[in-house]
Design a protein around this motif. Structure first.
Motif, mmCIF file in Angstrom:
data_model
loop_
_atom_site.group_PDB
_atom_site.id
_atom_site.type_symbol
_atom_site.label_atom_id
_atom_site.label_comp_id
_atom_site.label_asym_id
_atom_site.label_seq_id
_atom_site.Cartn_x
_atom_site.Cartn_y
_atom_site.Cartn_z
ATOM 1 N N ALA A 222 35.864 35.245 105.475
ATOM 2 C CA ALA A 222 35.244 33.903 105.483
ATOM 3 C C ALA A 222 35.014 33.439 106.919
ATOM 4 C CB ALA A 222 36.142 32.913 104.742
ATOM 5 N N GLY A 223 35.940 33.794 107.798
ATOM 6 C CA GLY A 223 35.834 33.365 109.193
ATOM 7 C C GLY A 223 34.642 33.956 109.924
ATOM 8 N N ARG A 224 34.111 35.060 109.424
ATOM 9 C CA ARG A 224 32.935 35.692 110.051
ATOM 10 C C ARG A 224 31.625 35.296 109.368
ATOM 11 N NH1 ARG A 224 33.555 36.673 114.917
ATOM 12 N NH2 ARG A 224 34.902 34.943 114.508
ATOM 13 N N ALA A 225 31.702 34.517 108.270
ATOM 14 C CA ALA A 225 30.492 34.186 107.498
ATOM 15 C C ALA A 225 29.825 32.932 108.062
ATOM 16 C CB ALA A 225 30.845 33.974 106.027
ATOM 17 N N ARG A 226 28.640 33.110 108.627
ATOM 18 C CA ARG A 226 27.938 31.964 109.194
ATOM 19 C C ARG A 226 27.335 31.109 108.077
ATOM 20 N NH1 ARG A 226 23.947 34.420 112.395
ATOM 21 N NH2 ARG A 226 25.475 34.932 113.977
ATOM 22 N N ARG A 227 26.851 31.792 107.005
ATOM 23 C CA ARG A 227 26.223 31.033 105.915
ATOM 24 C C ARG A 227 26.877 31.274 104.567
ATOM 25 N NH1 ARG A 227 20.101 32.549 106.288
ATOM 26 N NH2 ARG A 227 20.168 31.704 104.192
ATOM 27 N N LEU B 49 29.639 33.752 102.041
ATOM 28 C CA LEU B 49 30.592 34.823 101.723
ATOM 29 C C LEU B 49 30.508 35.070 100.224
ATOM 30 C CD1 LEU B 49 33.146 36.672 102.161
ATOM 31 C CD2 LEU B 49 34.515 34.629 101.672
ATOM 32 N N ALA B 50 30.285 36.326 99.836
ATOM 33 C CA ALA B 50 30.321 36.681 98.412
ATOM 34 C C ALA B 50 31.365 37.774 98.250
ATOM 35 C CB ALA B 50 28.952 37.168 97.945
ATOM 36 N N PHE B 51 32.329 37.536 97.395
ATOM 37 C CA PHE B 51 33.333 38.585 97.187
ATOM 38 C C PHE B 51 33.756 38.646 95.733
ATOM 39 C CE2 PHE B 51 37.639 36.594 96.954
ATOM 40 C CZ PHE B 51 37.322 35.274 97.252
ATOM 41 N N SER B 52 34.216 39.833 95.337
ATOM 42 C CA SER B 52 34.643 40.015 93.946
ATOM 43 C C SER B 52 36.117 40.404 93.921
ATOM 44 C CB SER B 52 33.793 41.088 93.268
ATOM 45 O OG SER B 52 33.963 42.326 93.912
ATOM 46 N N PHE B 53 36.726 40.100 92.811
ATOM 47 C CA PHE B 53 38.153 40.417 92.633
ATOM 48 C C PHE B 53 38.410 40.539 91.133
ATOM 49 C CE2 PHE B 53 38.758 35.997 91.429
ATOM 50 C CZ PHE B 53 37.775 35.338 92.173
ATOM 51 N N GLY C 199 36.743 27.399 105.992
ATOM 52 C CA GLY C 199 35.562 26.554 106.211
ATOM 53 C C GLY C 199 34.371 26.798 105.304
ATOM 54 N N VAL C 200 34.510 27.666 104.291
ATOM 55 C CA VAL C 200 33.399 27.831 103.349
ATOM 56 C C VAL C 200 33.775 27.151 102.029
ATOM 57 C CG1 VAL C 200 32.397 29.938 104.340
ATOM 58 C CG2 VAL C 200 34.271 30.140 102.687
ATOM 59 N N ALA C 201 32.758 26.721 101.295
ATOM 60 C CA ALA C 201 33.017 25.953 100.068
ATOM 61 C C ALA C 201 32.411 26.672 98.869
ATOM 62 C CB ALA C 201 32.397 24.558 100.198
ATOM 63 N N ALA C 202 33.144 26.645 97.754
ATOM 64 C CA ALA C 202 32.706 27.336 96.540
ATOM 65 C C ALA C 202 31.328 26.834 96.147
ATOM 66 C CB ALA C 202 33.696 27.094 95.416
ATOM 67 N N ALA C 203 30.393 27.772 95.902
ATOM 68 C CA ALA C 203 29.022 27.397 95.552
ATOM 69 C C ALA C 203 28.659 27.916 94.166
ATOM 70 C CB ALA C 203 28.044 27.943 96.588
ATOM 71 N N LEU D 240 33.158 37.198 90.449
ATOM 72 C CA LEU D 240 32.379 37.204 91.674
ATOM 73 C C LEU D 240 32.286 35.756 92.155
ATOM 74 C CD1 LEU D 240 30.594 39.105 93.343
ATOM 75 C CD2 LEU D 240 28.738 38.629 91.763
ATOM 76 N N ALA D 241 32.639 35.529 93.424
ATOM 77 C CA ALA D 241 32.601 34.163 93.947
ATOM 78 C C ALA D 241 31.664 34.104 95.149
ATOM 79 C CB ALA D 241 34.003 33.728 94.367
ATOM 80 N N GLY D 242 30.845 33.072 95.182
ATOM 81 C CA GLY D 242 29.965 32.832 96.321
ATOM 82 C C GLY D 242 30.388 31.537 96.997
ATOM 83 N N LEU D 243 30.612 31.598 98.301
ATOM 84 C CA LEU D 243 31.037 30.401 99.045
ATOM 85 C C LEU D 243 30.109 30.211 100.239
ATOM 86 C CD1 LEU D 243 33.921 32.164 98.203
ATOM 87 C CD2 LEU D 243 34.753 29.869 98.666
ATOM 88 N N GLU D 244 29.711 28.991 100.460
ATOM 89 C CA GLU D 244 28.745 28.714 101.537
ATOM 90 C C GLU D 244 29.386 27.832 102.597
ATOM 91 O OE1 GLU D 244 24.798 28.945 98.703
ATOM 92 O OE2 GLU D 244 25.401 27.020 99.540
ATOM 93 N N ARG D 245 28.935 28.031 103.844
ATOM 94 C CA ARG D 245 29.417 27.163 104.917
ATOM 95 C C ARG D 245 28.553 25.909 104.940
ATOM 96 N NH1 ARG D 245 33.029 28.051 108.460
ATOM 97 N NH2 ARG D 245 33.047 30.306 108.077
ATOM 98 N N PRO D 246 29.173 24.747 104.791
ATOM 99 C CA PRO D 246 28.371 23.515 104.789
ATOM 100 C C PRO D 246 27.627 23.353 106.116
ATOM 101 C CG PRO D 246 30.656 23.079 104.158
ATOM 102 C CD PRO D 246 30.594 24.502 104.655
ATOM 103 N N THR D 247 26.383 22.839 106.018
ATOM 104 C CA THR D 247 25.597 22.720 107.258
ATOM 105 C C THR D 247 25.829 21.333 107.871
ATOM 106 O OG1 THR D 247 23.741 22.135 105.837
ATOM 107 C CG2 THR D 247 23.809 24.375 106.722
#
Ligand code: SAM
Length: 164
Positions: free
Chosen positions: A89-94, A96-100, A143-147, A157-164
């Motif tokens: 998440a710390g490297r995601a500028r816009r 992060l999508a990850f599965s578990f 710093g990313v929020a569940a989208a 599968l979760a997609g999280l976006e960094r708020p602009t």
């Protein structure tokens, strides 16, 4: 884009086709290197892909930020899932999508059975069914929020976006 635990790098190649400029695959294992090189060559993308063999949870700071970070079927192979998700998440500028894997009695039982089998065969690998809410909280602290979210039979599968 950055593909953490990206195996043969095929997700990166797909995102290059979809318009990404450059793909970096990070892997703990070098076992995929020859296949990954071959796949990149077949796709004509050798000059737009990069591979690094390193533990991403330890080395995340060495990587540039990427617009999109993906991490598919990886946290279940790593003991400290929260640290790995936070690093990604710390490297995601816009995005992060990850599965578990879903955490149910039968996935936990399956992981336990698999781990007993691996231990009996003296193999080092272990599988982990981390609590999803802790993985998601680790991402949000970075710093990313569940989208969006998609629930499959086994994988979430979760997609999280960094708020602009
Ligand atoms: C089940 S494979 C999935 C590979 C690929 N993402 C896919 O879906 O085909 C999980 C991969 O994550 C890698 N991995 C696990 N923890 C990692 C870490 N901390 N840093 C980099 N790679 C990691 C493992 O080496 C393994 O190749």
């Amino acid at each position: 884009m950055l593909d953490v635990g990206g195996g043969n790098g095929v997700l990166g190649l797909e995102l290059l086709k979809a318009g990404a400029e450059r793909a970096i695959t990070v892997e703990l294992s070098s076992a995929y290197d020859a296949t990954a090189t071959e796949l990149a060559r077949e796709a004509g993308a050798e000059d737009r892909v990069e591979r690094r063999v390193v533990d991403f949870a330890d080395a995340a700071e060495e990587f540039p930020e990427a617009d999109v970070v993906v991490m598919h079927r990886v946290v279940c192979c790593y003991p400290d899932g929260e640290a790995l998700v936070a690093a990604a998440a710390g490297r995601a500028r816009r995005l992060l999508a990850f599965s578990f894997p879903r955490r149910t009695w039968w996935t936990r039982l399956g992981a336990l059975g698999g781990n007993v089998f691996l231990a009996a065969r003296r193999m080092e690998y272990r599988g982990f069914i981390h609590p999803p809410e802790r993985l998601l909280a680790a991402a949000e602290r970075a710093g990313v929020a569940a989208a969006w979210e998609h629930d499959g039979a086994l994988w979430r599968l979760a997609g999280l976006e960094r708020p602009t």
